[in-house]
Enzyme design. Sequence first.
Site: not given
Length: 171
Positions: A98, A126
Amino acid sequence: MKRGCSIRTPLGDMIALAEQDALCGLWFVGQKHAPENSGEWLRDPDHPVFTELRRQLEAYFAGTLREFDLALAPQGTPFQLAVWSLLRAIPAGEITSYGALARQLAMQREGRLPAAQAVGGAVGRNPISIVIPCHRVVGADGSLTGYAGGLDRKTALLALEKAGILPTAAA
């Protein structure tokens, strides 16, 4: 009008949505952030988008497809769209963190470094699982953290892609 269908995969049934001639959603049944009401979508399992999606998913799970080639139309904020674009650039068999995504985003935007947690929030939302490969994002130490479809599926997807889960790979 949005069209929808169910698709069976080795990791469980998925819900697919298309709008016009592009895939706009693909979720495992029951996964976090999946739409709850499919009543407003036209059920159309033979739509060309879904026919091609099934073909490519079958090849992916058979280990013969490494990169999807589908028209995509994910819907989100500009920040989410930027993160999802970065996800699409992660090659099969590779992982990133991340934090690394946050640094890439800062370089692209020539601005402040977004928090890794903000990137994680976008990754978790997502709307096109597997095809936009959010499963290829791990913690800074290489640990498997978060996956809206469940960590067991994330593990299986990474194993299928033969991704090396090593702390040094996530830097």
